[in-house]
Design an enzyme around this catalytic site. Structure first.
Site: not given
Length: 313
Positions: A65, A67-68
């Protein structure tokens, strides 16, 4: 050994918290730094620390994802400007290599060092060397996601000087060999075996990092007897149904993992932007009712993990 939190927010950056990234500093042990997830603007966060990208040798990604992982291409490109930095290994789910190489190719970014990708499918022991082992296990998220357990090898026991005093071994190479558990011969012909003068081995430290996931038995396996457990706490305890629906965990669930698995310290991470100020602190209060040795972390917090038997000053 030290953890530094570079981003402690969930989903999107906020004024208070950047998105996910943690640095595990092993400078005293092996002169390396390992990163766990590299959310957007991680390299900007690093600029506010004493971390040098040339020291980063391994990156462990929990899942793909944005945000990672959105900070990866920029960080990798910038690392090229740090001189002779040496190779880097990136561990993560399938598809991660394609994302990174495509971003670097399309942006025509040149990387001056070799990058090795290790695609994780089932988990297990994924790295062993330099006195450390790293284990990965699958978690329960909307996309393939992995938690990590870093285990330091045990350390030799201390040389028992009181027991050795009668032999009057001089300082220098002979004493050094005894510390290594080797056999030596004194000038009078006395043979000493170093193993007879060493205390018990000191167990190594264990660090477990759990990002996006629902509750799953694999978390307990990764967290067992950990000195430090970093656990995502995207939701408050009274929002368990919502957390489950979004494939996340609550602060209360994190505390139960710590309580039930012999964890020493719990750090609540990956906090939703909905929780500001006292609301964020309430996550910590909820978890502390179950596991008192809990702390809600913020960006740039640092956690020193002392050797077993050494107090953290």
């Amino acid at each position: 050994m030290e953890l530094q939190f570079l981003g402690t927010g969930a989903g999107q950056p906020s004024k208070q918290r950047n998105v996910s990234s943690i640095a595990l500093k092993l400078l005293d042990e092996i002169n390396e730094i390992w990163l766990f997830d590299v959310g957007e603007a991680t390299q900007h966060q690093i600029l506010r620390t004493n971390i040098r990208l040339r020291k980063v040798t391994k990156i462990f990604i929990s899942h793909n994802h944005g945000d990672h992982i959105f900070g990866l291409p920029g960080l990798l490109a910038t690392r090229s400007f740090q001189g002779d930095v040496g190779p880097l290994t990136i561990y993560g789910p399938p598809g991660l290599e394609q994302f990174v190489r495509t971003a670097l190719r399309v942006s025509r970014s040149k990387v001056s060092y070799p990058i090795k990708f290790v695609a994780l499918v089932k988990g297990g022991l994924i790295y062993q060397g330099q006195g450390f082992k790293v284990y990965a296990k699958k978690l329960d998220h909307r996309v393939p996601s992995f938690g990590y357990r870093v285990v330091e090898d045990s350390h030799p026991g201390e040389l028992l000087m009181d027991k050795l005093a009668q032999y009057k071994v001089p300082n220098g190479p002979l004493l050094g060999k005894l510390k290594e558990g080797k056999q030596i011969a004194l000038s009078d012909g006395t043979i000493l075996n170093g193993e007879d003068f060493l205390g018990p081995n000191k167990p190594g430290r264990i660090v477990t990092i759990i990002y996006d996931t629902r509750s799953t038995p694999n978390i307990a396996k990764l967290a067992k007897n950990a000195d430090v457990l970093v656990h995502e706490s995207t939701f408050a305890g009274n929002e368990a149904k919502l957390a489950h629906a979004y494939y996340h965990s609550t602060a209360v669930e994190a505390a139960k993992v710590a309580r039930d698995n012999g964890v020493k310290h719990l750090y609540l991470d990956h906090i939703s932007a909905r929780y500001l100020g006292s609301k964020a602190k309430n996550l910590e209060k909820q978890a502390k009712r179950i596991f008192p040795n809990t702390k809600l972390v913020n960006d740039f917090d640092r956690v020193v993990i002392p050797m077993k038997g050494v107090k953290n000053e």
